[in-house]
Enzyme design. Structure first.
Site, PDB file in Angstrom:
ATOM      1  CD  GLU A 198      -7.855  -2.709  -0.635  1.00 56.94           C
ATOM      2  OE1 GLU A 198      -7.776  -2.054   0.306  1.00 56.94           O
ATOM      3  OE2 GLU A 198      -7.857  -2.178  -1.929  1.00 56.94           O
TER       4      GLU A 198
ATOM      5  CD  GLU B 256       0.342   2.285  -2.705  1.00 56.46           C
ATOM      6  OE1 GLU B 256      -0.258   3.204  -3.795  1.00 56.46           O
ATOM      7  OE2 GLU B 256      -0.018   1.566  -2.280  1.00 56.46           O
TER       8      GLU B 256
ATOM      9  CE  LYS C 103      -4.244   4.666  -0.620  1.00 56.68           C
ATOM     10  NZ  LYS C 103      -4.726   3.416  -0.205  1.00 56.68           N
TER      11      LYS C 103
ATOM     12  CD  GLU D 277      -6.222   5.049   3.821  1.00 60.53           C
ATOM     13  OE1 GLU D 277      -6.053   4.618   2.627  1.00 60.53           O
ATOM     14  OE2 GLU D 277      -6.800   4.703   4.684  1.00 60.53           O
TER      15      GLU D 277
END
Length: 462
Positions: free
Chosen positions: A267, A323, A326, A332
């Site tokens: 990542e 998203e 999250k 985040e």
């Protein structure tokens, strides 16, 4: 002299492995997370991934709909054993066999499953009781893959940079004392034996945002033209923070006897947004970081890092979508290359073939400046908010005096109403010494003054 010998050995091993690493494509892949209630279906998502010209895709489970949608796409695929199964699999070969038979074997021949990750950041996210299960679980999964003749799958486990005790200068990179020989050395032995990768999550954003006064933003974004960092132990010169972070891990591995294991960036990325008080999290910086990262890892001839020049760095950029489910700070939920409706947050070409001049102009990189308040986040669990309210009121001097019965801010007499004041009051008192507007994700900063009537909320200046 010891340092010179160590560096020499590192360079020798580098030369030995340059042939084996030459065939690994540097073209990045994408992390396809699914923590959103508004995301497109798998088939649409796979088409979007292909439109980004990704080389590979990583999912955080073995979702059969996604694996089916990846059939015959020529995208290399990484799948994952869930954290909660790792301990059980580590002691049970039958369970490992059953898991591989059910989750890998049915898709292997039409979907290019090439990486199988055992858990996700287990050392960061689980208790020490779990850590000694990691390597046995990896070994059992590898045995299961061999049993079912699934020979093209590399097994590993992703680690964050918190596995390091020391990371600066990079040549001082050292694994933490509590895991160096108990966890990391057996893990590296397993990876070396199976010719797999050390999967590493690398986020210069978090390193920079934790110390923006001493780390230059351009250095973190691969944009620095004049700022360099010289490693006093090796003389190696660094032009960006990413290389510095990666090389610290190379040196840590070398320190316990494994200089030859390749790193795979599991990542990396930069947030395109976040909470009001999270500096540097914007579209401009996200596009700049990710585009420059793509340029770095796709450059010909391969660049590598100062400690390992010429080494390819296979990678997955985080993430496909913003998203909305999250947990954690606002950043985040803002790492995506795409909005949930499939439109691009900014243009990017993961093949690295589109010149920067062909991308449209980016919005300016601006952080909010002005007054801010800390209030309960939308959708926060009221029971948890009540506990956070109690904590806030227990801190400082008179933090919650105005919400006591008969005082100016007592009404509305509700958990959320009182917490809005308490969170703002706490933040105003403690921000200068590191206090945040977070409360385990229950709070968020706002530029809208929540004061009413004679009730005036404390604020901070951003």
């Amino acid at each position: 002299m010891a340092t010179i010998i160590t560096v020499s050995l590192l360079i020798i091993s580098l030369s030995f492995f340059s042939i084996s690493s030459a065939k690994i494509s540097g073209q990045p892949g994408i992390n396809y997370g699914q923590l959103g209630n508004n995301l497109p279906p798998p088939k649409t998502s796979i088409n979007l991934i292909k439109s980004l010209k990704a080389k590979r895709v990583k999912i955080y489970d073995t979702n059969p709909l996604i694996l089916k949608s990846l059939e015959n796409t020529n995208l290399q695929v990484s799948i994952m054993v869930p954290n909660e199964l790792v301990s059980k699999i580590s002691t049970n070969q039958t369970l490992s066999d059953q898991w591989v038979q059910s989750n890998v074997a049915p898709f292997y021949h039409k979907t290019l499953i090439r990486y199988l990750l055992v858990g996700n950041e287990l050392i960061s996210s689980t208790s020490p009781d779990t850590w000694h299960h990691i390597v046995p679980a990896m070994q059992r999964i590898k045995t299961s893959l061999t049993t079912f003749r699934l020979h093209k799958v590399k097994v590993g486990t992703p680690c964050a940079l918190d596995v390091l005790e020391s990371s600066f200068p990079p040549s001082n990179g050292t694994f933490r004392n509590d895991i160096a020989f108990r966890v990391m050395k057996p893990m590296l032995k397993c990876l070396s034996k199976t010719k797999s990768f050390f999967f590493l999550d690398v986020y210069p954003f978090f390193a920079w945002s934790s110390d923006p006064k001493n780390i230059d933003l351009n250095y973190a974004l691969f944009e620095s033209k004049t700022i360099t960092v010289t490693d006093s132990g090796t003389g190696l010169v660094y032009h960006n923070l990413f290389d510095q972070m990666v090389d610290a891990v190379y040196f840590a591995m070398n320190r316990i006897g494994y200089p030859d294991i390749r790193i795979f960036i599991a990542e990396t990325g930069w947030p395109n947004g976040g909470n009001l008080d999270q500096i540097g999290a914007n579209i401009h910086n996200a596009a700049t970081y990710n585009r420059n990262f793509v340029k770095k890892v796709t450059k010909k001839p391969t660049v590598g890092t100062p400690a390992r020049p010429g080494w390819s760095l296979p990678s997955f950029i985080f993430a496909l979508y913003n998203e909305n489910l999250k947990p954690g700070l606002g950043t985040e939920r803002h790492f995506g290359l795409l909005y949930p409706n499939g439109s691009g947050i900014y243009e990017i070409d993961l093949s690295g073939k589109t010149p920067e001049s062909e991308f449209p102009a980016l919005p300016p990189a601006e952080d909010y400046k002005g007054k801010a308040w800390c209030v309960v986040a939308e959708g926060a669990n009221v029971s948890l908010v009540a506990a956070a309210l109690s904590y806030a009121c227990s801190q400082g001097n008179g933090t919650c005096d105005p919400i006591q019965r008969g005082q100016l801010c007592f009404e509305p007499n509700s958990v959320v109403g009182h917490a809005n004041y308490a969170f703002s009051s706490y933040w105003a008192q403690f921000r200068s010494i590191g206090g945040t507007c977070n409360f385990n994700g229950l709070a968020e900063a706002t530029s809208k003054d929540p004061s009413y009537g004679s009730c005036k909320f404390p604020s901070v200046i951003l």
